[in-house]
Design an enzyme around this catalytic site. Structure first.
Site, PDB file in Angstrom:
ATOM      1  N   GLN A  96       0.807  -1.133   0.124  1.00  0.00           N
ATOM      2  CA  GLN A  96      -0.034   0.007   0.099  1.00  0.00           C
ATOM      3  C   GLN A  96       0.879   1.188  -0.088  1.00  0.00           C
ATOM      4  OE1 GLN A  96      -2.579  -1.895   3.297  1.00  0.00           O
ATOM      5  NE2 GLN A  96      -3.972  -0.561   2.115  1.00  0.00           N
ATOM      6  N   ASN A 155      -1.747 -10.586   8.926  1.00  0.00           N
ATOM      7  CA  ASN A 155      -2.424  -9.449   9.244  1.00  0.00           C
ATOM      8  C   ASN A 155      -3.967 -10.146   8.427  1.00  0.00           C
ATOM      9  OD1 ASN A 155      -3.583  -6.238   9.419  1.00  0.00           O
ATOM     10  ND2 ASN A 155      -3.998  -6.886   7.177  1.00  0.00           N
ATOM     11  N   GLU A 156      -5.102  -9.791   9.352  1.00  0.00           N
ATOM     12  CA  GLU A 156      -6.443 -10.226   8.958  1.00  0.00           C
ATOM     13  C   GLU A 156      -6.508 -11.368   8.075  1.00  0.00           C
ATOM     14  OE1 GLU A 156      -8.492  -6.756   7.292  1.00  0.00           O
ATOM     15  OE2 GLU A 156      -8.080  -5.647   9.301  1.00  0.00           O
TER      16      GLU A 156
HETATM   17  C1  BGC Z   1      -6.331  -3.726   6.050  1.00  0.00           C
HETATM   18  C2  BGC Z   1      -5.389  -2.546   5.419  1.00  0.00           C
HETATM   19  C3  BGC Z   1      -6.622  -1.604   4.884  1.00  0.00           C
HETATM   20  C4  BGC Z   1      -7.393  -1.105   5.833  1.00  0.00           C
HETATM   21  C5  BGC Z   1      -8.752  -0.109   5.594  1.00  0.00           C
HETATM   22  C6  BGC Z   1      -7.416  -3.205   7.136  1.00  0.00           C
HETATM   23  O1  BGC Z   1      -8.498  -4.364   6.787  1.00  0.00           O
HETATM   24  O2  BGC Z   1      -5.519  -4.332   6.914  1.00  0.00           O
HETATM   25  O3  BGC Z   1      -4.875  -3.256   4.555  1.00  0.00           O
HETATM   26  O4  BGC Z   1      -6.047  -0.783   3.962  1.00  0.00           O
HETATM   27  O5  BGC Z   1      -8.436  -2.435   6.671  1.00  0.00           O
HETATM   28  O6  BGC Z   1      -9.530  -0.757   4.684  1.00  0.00           O
END
Ligand code: BGC
Length: 410
Positions: free
Chosen positions: A21, A155-156
């Site tokens: 990002q 992450n997620e």
């Molecule tokens: C993610 C990010 C994303 C943010 C906003 C999160 O789910 O880890 O990568 O930019 O939310 O949508």
């Protein structure tokens, strides 16, 4: 900001980003992807070259922590390969700049992107991804343990697996492949368990104990209309698939021992109306949401009170220290973003008063950045970035100034 929002002295106040990002110049499954606004991630914020300037900005913001990813595709050209020295040296330099600015890093090993050789071998559906990831983590921890003590493996995983295999939003854009979704989560959970144990075993340095955990996205699901049984049912199924199943896989049974903390990414909730999620990311217009009395940023419905409830629930259920690994709002209305942040910090403070052990808060995001399938239209930054100017100038926002006052007060 109100005085009641004082936090412990050693509390981590951070900002978060992810490599695809912000860095630019990555070679992963996103490189050739063109987002809804026509944007791509090939340059992004050029954090790859401008990280020194960005650390200066962090110092100006007054944060004492930075949650950053390390891009796996830069570090290993093939499974089990030695780490690329030049790329490693760049990350080491970034970590040294952070140290010089008294900023504690939290390093994320996997944030929605993979090396091309993982993708071409079937991604996380292929069980071979597990030992490859564990090898990467083992080598990286050995290389960075003097500099990094806080590790975030995945992450997620729920967002990653659902957008790749259920909702068609992330490469390879598959839809409704439930078995693939479950398999991806299972393989990631196994990779987390193995990598987590290695980090706990090998990651200590100079008397410091390493900390490791995942970052779980938490969206709560509900029915918009009280008597719409079908929406209640769908909400329950969604909750089971995205929340319960994922947490059971990552933290259930003996796997719990692999984590020393739980990372929580909290943005809001999704309420269903005749099977349609009433959120902007689902294409529902702001006018319609407003008519229905739903308060949203440019992505999700906001639900600050759900934040406090969630933290207490996690505390009771897992008894692990918690880091808020992401919270933020996307909007060009800065007053809205400041109100949103204040409301969530109040919930956080109240949960801590009730005994929840929260160690830090990372605002998403340090910079306006490449928001995956939406490109550059979602403004999450504490610092804005002018993507129309090839110099990509950063500018302090009012939300950033407000956050600085929060960081300075504690
Ligand atoms: C993610 C990010 C994303 C943010 C906003 C999160 O789910 O880890 O990568 O930019 O939310 O949508």
């Amino acid at each position: 900001m109100a005085r009641d929002l004082k936090f412990p002295e050693n509390f981590l106040w951070g900002a978060a980003t992810s490599p695809t990002q912000v860095e630019g110049h990555v070679d992963n499954e996103w490189t050739n992807y063109v987002a809804a606004d026509g944007g791509h991630c090939r340059v992004a914020c050029d954090h790859y070259h401008r990280y020194e300037e960005d650390v200066d900005w962090m110092a100006r913001l007054g944060v004492n922590a930075y949650r950053m990813g390390i891009e796996w595709s830069r570090l290993q050209a093939a499974p089990f390969a030695p780490l690329n020295r030049t790329e490693l040296a760049r990350y080491v330099h970034l970590l040294d700049c952070l140290k010089a600015a008294n900023i504690t890093p939290m390093v994320v090993l996997h944030h929605f992107s993979n090396p091309p050789w993982i993708t071409s071998a079937g991604g996380w559906l292929n069980p071979a991804a597990v030992p490859a990831f564990v090898d990467y983590a083992t080598k990286l921890v050995a290389a960075l343990k003097e500099r990094v003590c806080l590790w975030n493996t995945f992450n997620e995983p729920d967002t990653y697996a659902s957008l790749t295999y259920l909702l068609g939003g992330f490469p390879p854009f598959h839809k409704w492949k439930f078995l693939a979704y479950r398999k991806t989560i299972r393989h990631m959970a196994e990779a987390h368990a193995q990598a987590g144990r290695i980090i706990r075993r090998d990651g200590g340095f100079g008397g410091r104990t390493p900390e490791v955990g995942i970052a779980k996205n938490w969206t709560s699901f509900g029915a918009f209309q009280k008597f719409a049984l079908w929406d209640h049912l769908l909400a329950e199924i969604s909750h089971h698939a995205f929340n319960r199943f994922v947490l059971d896989e990552f933290l259930g049974g003996r796997r719990r021992e692999a984590s020393t903390f739980l990372g929580v990414n909290y943005y809001g909730r999704a309420r269903l109306n005749h099977f349609q999620a009433l959120v902007p990311t689902n294409g529902v217009s702001h006018e319609r949401l407003k008519q229905l009395g739903i308060v949203c940023d440019d992505m999700f419905e906001r639900h600050p009170s759900g934040f406090g409830t969630l933290l207490k629930k996690f505390h009771r259920r897992y008894g692990l220290p918690i880091y808020i690994t992401e919270h933020g709002a996307a909007s060009t209305d800065e007053d809205f973003r400041i109100r949103d942040l204040t409301a969530h910090l109040r919930e956080l403070r109240a949960a801590m008063d009730d005994g929840v052990d929260v160690r830090g808060f990372f605002y998403w995001s340090l910079l306006d950045n490449f928001e995956w399938q939406f490109g550059y239209t979602k403004k999450f930054g504490l610092l804005s970035v002018d993507f129309n100017d090839s110099e990509l100038p950063r500018k302090m926002t009012r939300v950033g100034e407000f956050y600085r006052s929060v960081c300075n007060r504690s």
